[in-house]
Design a protein around this motif. Structure first.
Motif, PDB file in Angstrom:
ATOM      1  N   THR A 141      35.384 -14.313  -0.563  1.00  0.00           N
ATOM      2  CA  THR A 141      36.550 -15.182  -0.466  1.00  0.00           C
ATOM      3  C   THR A 141      36.960 -15.374   0.984  1.00  0.00           C
ATOM      4  O   THR A 141      36.772 -14.483   1.825  1.00  0.00           O
ATOM      5  N   PHE A 142      37.529 -16.528   1.245  1.00  0.00           N
ATOM      6  CA  PHE A 142      38.039 -16.878   2.564  1.00  0.00           C
ATOM      7  C   PHE A 142      39.310 -16.085   2.825  1.00  0.00           C
ATOM      8  O   PHE A 142      40.176 -15.994   1.969  1.00  0.00           O
ATOM      9  N   ARG A 143      39.416 -15.500   4.008  1.00  0.00           N
ATOM     10  CA  ARG A 143      40.637 -14.787   4.372  1.00  0.00           C
ATOM     11  C   ARG A 143      41.317 -15.402   5.591  1.00  0.00           C
ATOM     12  O   ARG A 143      42.526 -15.347   5.711  1.00  0.00           O
ATOM     13  N   GLY A 144      40.508 -15.971   6.519  1.00  0.00           N
ATOM     14  CA  GLY A 144      41.146 -16.549   7.694  1.00  0.00           C
ATOM     15  C   GLY A 144      40.181 -17.233   8.634  1.00  0.00           C
ATOM     16  O   GLY A 144      38.958 -17.134   8.495  1.00  0.00           O
ATOM     17  N   TYR A 145      40.762 -17.962   9.583  1.00  0.00           N
ATOM     18  CA  TYR A 145      39.989 -18.648  10.621  1.00  0.00           C
ATOM     19  C   TYR A 145      40.807 -18.585  11.905  1.00  0.00           C
ATOM     20  O   TYR A 145      41.996 -18.906  11.910  1.00  0.00           O
ATOM     21  N   GLU A 146      40.146 -18.151  12.968  1.00  0.00           N
ATOM     22  CA  GLU A 146      40.836 -18.015  14.248  1.00  0.00           C
ATOM     23  C   GLU A 146      39.833 -18.140  15.386  1.00  0.00           C
ATOM     24  O   GLU A 146      38.847 -17.404  15.432  1.00  0.00           O
ATOM     25  N   LYS A 147      40.053 -19.108  16.278  1.00  0.00           N
ATOM     26  CA  LYS A 147      39.253 -19.276  17.501  1.00  0.00           C
ATOM     27  C   LYS A 147      37.750 -19.267  17.218  1.00  0.00           C
ATOM     28  O   LYS A 147      36.988 -18.548  17.855  1.00  0.00           O
ATOM     29  N   GLY A 148      37.312 -20.037  16.212  1.00  0.00           N
ATOM     30  CA  GLY A 148      35.889 -20.164  15.924  1.00  0.00           C
ATOM     31  C   GLY A 148      35.304 -19.084  15.036  1.00  0.00           C
ATOM     32  O   GLY A 148      34.115 -19.100  14.728  1.00  0.00           O
ATOM     33  N   VAL A 150      35.331 -17.130  11.365  1.00  0.00           N
ATOM     34  CA  VAL A 150      35.733 -17.174   9.963  1.00  0.00           C
ATOM     35  C   VAL A 150      35.748 -15.734   9.459  1.00  0.00           C
ATOM     36  O   VAL A 150      34.790 -14.983   9.667  1.00  0.00           O
ATOM     37  N   PHE A 151      36.835 -15.364   8.788  1.00  0.00           N
ATOM     38  CA  PHE A 151      36.970 -14.021   8.239  1.00  0.00           C
ATOM     39  C   PHE A 151      36.851 -14.113   6.719  1.00  0.00           C
ATOM     40  O   PHE A 151      37.566 -14.876   6.082  1.00  0.00           O
ATOM     41  N   LEU A 152      35.922 -13.313   6.168  1.00  0.00           N
ATOM     42  CA  LEU A 152      35.636 -13.340   4.738  1.00  0.00           C
ATOM     43  C   LEU A 152      35.781 -11.946   4.143  1.00  0.00           C
ATOM     44  O   LEU A 152      35.585 -10.941   4.833  1.00  0.00           O
ATOM     45  N   HIS A 153      36.107 -11.912   2.856  1.00  0.00           N
ATOM     46  CA  HIS A 153      36.218 -10.649   2.122  1.00  0.00           C
ATOM     47  C   HIS A 153      35.115 -10.618   1.065  1.00  0.00           C
ATOM     48  O   HIS A 153      35.022 -11.524   0.242  1.00  0.00           O
ATOM     49  N   MET A 154      34.269  -9.576   1.104  1.00  0.00           N
ATOM     50  CA  MET A 154      33.161  -9.445   0.167  1.00  0.00           C
ATOM     51  C   MET A 154      33.527  -8.418  -0.894  1.00  0.00           C
ATOM     52  O   MET A 154      34.085  -7.369  -0.589  1.00  0.00           O
ATOM     53  N   PRO A 162      23.575  -3.072   1.843  1.00  0.00           N
ATOM     54  CA  PRO A 162      22.860  -2.968   3.114  1.00  0.00           C
ATOM     55  C   PRO A 162      22.527  -4.333   3.721  1.00  0.00           C
ATOM     56  O   PRO A 162      22.456  -4.462   4.936  1.00  0.00           O
ATOM     57  N   SER A 163      22.348  -5.353   2.891  1.00  0.00           N
ATOM     58  CA  SER A 163      21.987  -6.670   3.431  1.00  0.00           C
ATOM     59  C   SER A 163      23.197  -7.583   3.652  1.00  0.00           C
ATOM     60  O   SER A 163      23.038  -8.737   3.989  1.00  0.00           O
ATOM     61  N   SER A 164      24.428  -7.057   3.476  1.00  0.00           N
ATOM     62  CA  SER A 164      25.607  -7.915   3.609  1.00  0.00           C
ATOM     63  C   SER A 164      25.772  -8.452   5.023  1.00  0.00           C
ATOM     64  O   SER A 164      26.180  -9.596   5.214  1.00  0.00           O
ATOM     65  N   THR A 165      25.438  -7.658   6.040  1.00  0.00           N
ATOM     66  CA  THR A 165      25.543  -8.138   7.413  1.00  0.00           C
ATOM     67  C   THR A 165      24.574  -9.285   7.650  1.00  0.00           C
ATOM     68  O   THR A 165      24.924 -10.301   8.247  1.00  0.00           O
ATOM     69  N   ALA A 166      23.354  -9.152   7.147  1.00  0.00           N
ATOM     70  CA  ALA A 166      22.373 -10.233   7.285  1.00  0.00           C
ATOM     71  C   ALA A 166      22.829 -11.474   6.525  1.00  0.00           C
ATOM     72  O   ALA A 166      22.687 -12.602   7.012  1.00  0.00           O
ATOM     73  N   THR A 167      23.395 -11.284   5.341  1.00  0.00           N
ATOM     74  CA  THR A 167      23.908 -12.410   4.561  1.00  0.00           C
ATOM     75  C   THR A 167      24.981 -13.141   5.346  1.00  0.00           C
ATOM     76  O   THR A 167      24.973 -14.366   5.442  1.00  0.00           O
ATOM     77  N   LEU A 168      25.910 -12.387   5.929  1.00  0.00           N
ATOM     78  CA  LEU A 168      26.991 -13.001   6.700  1.00  0.00           C
ATOM     79  C   LEU A 168      26.470 -13.693   7.944  1.00  0.00           C
ATOM     80  O   LEU A 168      26.776 -14.854   8.201  1.00  0.00           O
ATOM     81  N   LYS A 169      25.705 -12.983   8.735  1.00  0.00           N
ATOM     82  CA  LYS A 169      25.290 -13.496  10.049  1.00  0.00           C
ATOM     83  C   LYS A 169      24.226 -14.584   9.967  1.00  0.00           C
ATOM     84  O   LYS A 169      24.299 -15.560  10.686  1.00  0.00           O
ATOM     85  N   GLU A 182      32.486 -26.108  14.848  1.00  0.00           N
ATOM     86  CA  GLU A 182      33.521 -25.253  15.449  1.00  0.00           C
ATOM     87  C   GLU A 182      33.355 -23.787  15.062  1.00  0.00           C
ATOM     88  O   GLU A 182      33.840 -22.896  15.754  1.00  0.00           O
ATOM     89  N   VAL A 183      32.681 -23.515  13.955  1.00  0.00           N
ATOM     90  CA  VAL A 183      32.468 -22.133  13.509  1.00  0.00           C
ATOM     91  C   VAL A 183      31.411 -21.486  14.399  1.00  0.00           C
ATOM     92  O   VAL A 183      30.264 -21.932  14.459  1.00  0.00           O
ATOM     93  N   GLN A 184      31.811 -20.436  15.090  1.00  0.00           N
ATOM     94  CA  GLN A 184      30.907 -19.719  15.992  1.00  0.00           C
ATOM     95  C   GLN A 184      30.395 -18.409  15.388  1.00  0.00           C
ATOM     96  O   GLN A 184      29.282 -17.992  15.665  1.00  0.00           O
ATOM     97  N   GLN A 185      31.218 -17.773  14.575  1.00  0.00           N
ATOM     98  CA  GLN A 185      30.787 -16.514  13.965  1.00  0.00           C
ATOM     99  C   GLN A 185      31.554 -16.259  12.669  1.00  0.00           C
ATOM    100  O   GLN A 185      32.583 -16.866  12.420  1.00  0.00           O
ATOM    101  N   VAL A 186      31.008 -15.340  11.873  1.00  0.00           N
ATOM    102  CA  VAL A 186      31.611 -14.953  10.599  1.00  0.00           C
ATOM    103  C   VAL A 186      31.733 -13.442  10.606  1.00  0.00           C
ATOM    104  O   VAL A 186      30.792 -12.741  10.967  1.00  0.00           O
ATOM    105  N   GLU A 187      32.915 -12.959  10.210  1.00  0.00           N
ATOM    106  CA  GLU A 187      33.177 -11.514  10.176  1.00  0.00           C
ATOM    107  C   GLU A 187      33.672 -11.122   8.792  1.00  0.00           C
ATOM    108  O   GLU A 187      34.375 -11.887   8.132  1.00  0.00           O
ATOM    109  N   GLN A 188      33.347  -9.905   8.393  1.00  0.00           N
ATOM    110  CA  GLN A 188      33.832  -9.357   7.122  1.00  0.00           C
ATOM    111  C   GLN A 188      35.082  -8.550   7.378  1.00  0.00           C
ATOM    112  O   GLN A 188      35.138  -7.762   8.320  1.00  0.00           O
ATOM    113  N   ILE A 189      36.117  -8.767   6.531  1.00  0.00           N
ATOM    114  CA  ILE A 189      37.311  -7.940   6.594  1.00  0.00           C
ATOM    115  C   ILE A 189      37.630  -7.452   5.181  1.00  0.00           C
ATOM    116  O   ILE A 189      37.196  -8.032   4.208  1.00  0.00           O
ATOM    117  N   THR A 190      38.408  -6.384   5.092  1.00  0.00           N
ATOM    118  CA  THR A 190      38.761  -5.856   3.781  1.00  0.00           C
ATOM    119  C   THR A 190      40.203  -6.143   3.462  1.00  0.00           C
ATOM    120  O   THR A 190      40.988  -6.475   4.274  1.00  0.00           O
TER     121      THR A 190
END
Length: 190
Positions: A141-148, A150-154, A162-169, A182-190
């Motif tokens: 799910t989408f949690r936020g967007y800031e300065k390029g 995207v923050f997602l919750h898995m 183990p493959s979640s980082t590869a899935t995200l990146k 505009e999206v430069q990176q994707v990060e996982q947050i809880t």
């Protein structure tokens, strides 16, 4: 009642398909027996199986996460029996409809000026990413967007995979960047 099982990319998580709707709307993610207890009779019963450390409900599937203890060959019969007994009893999966988590959770953050970018990101997640992640027994799910970024919750099988980082990146980040430069990176947050 015939319940199918599927492996997930997370070796500690197995997907169970009871052949019927589990949750009509949203998802429910339980990380411990205490959280499951009052919210879901089924999740509470699944946590009674020794070795179960997580339960996730999707539209038509249940994913169960285990600790490093018993192998799936020892846990699977007890989990299958618990799921079958629960559905045959006619009890609800959730104690009340208010305990499900809707697809768009509270707590989102982004600048109002980025509304159009966020709208596109959410549409891509909903139409291209979430169906694929659900196939693997999880949700995102989408949690936020800031300065390029995207923050997602898995959740479900995706949490701790183990493959979640590869899935995200490599998967989600590349997809979003392709459609939304505009999206430069994707990060996982809880």
């Amino acid at each position: 009642m015939f319940i199918q099982t599927e492996a997930t990319p997370n070796p500690a998580t197995l997907k169970f398909l009871p052949g019927r709707v589990v949750l009509q709307d949203g998802t429910a993610d339980f990380r411990d027996a205490e959280a499951a207890g009052a919210a879901s009779p089924l999740a509470g019963r699944l946590f009674e199986v020794q070795g179960v450390t997580g339960v996730f409900f999707g539209y038509d599937f249940i994913t169960v996460t285990k600790d490093g203890g018993p192998d799936w060959q020892h846990l699977k019969p007890a989990i299958l029996g618990t799921i079958m007994e629960h559905f045959m009893s006619g009890q609800p999966v959730m104690a009340s409809a208010g305990n499900t988590v809707p697809a768009s959770e509270d707590g989102e953050f982004y600048d109002a000026a980025d509304e159009e970018i966020v709208s596109t990101i959410k549409e891509l997640l909903e139409t291209r990413v979430r169906p694929a992640v659900a196939q693997d027994g999880g949700d995102i799910t989408f949690r936020g967007y800031e300065k390029g970024t995207v923050f997602l919750h898995m959740k479900g099988a995706c949490a701790g995979c183990p493959s979640s980082t590869a899935t995200l990146k490599h998967g989600i980040q590349n997809l979003l960047h392709h459609f939304v430069p505009e999206v430069q990176q994707v990060e996982q947050i809880t």
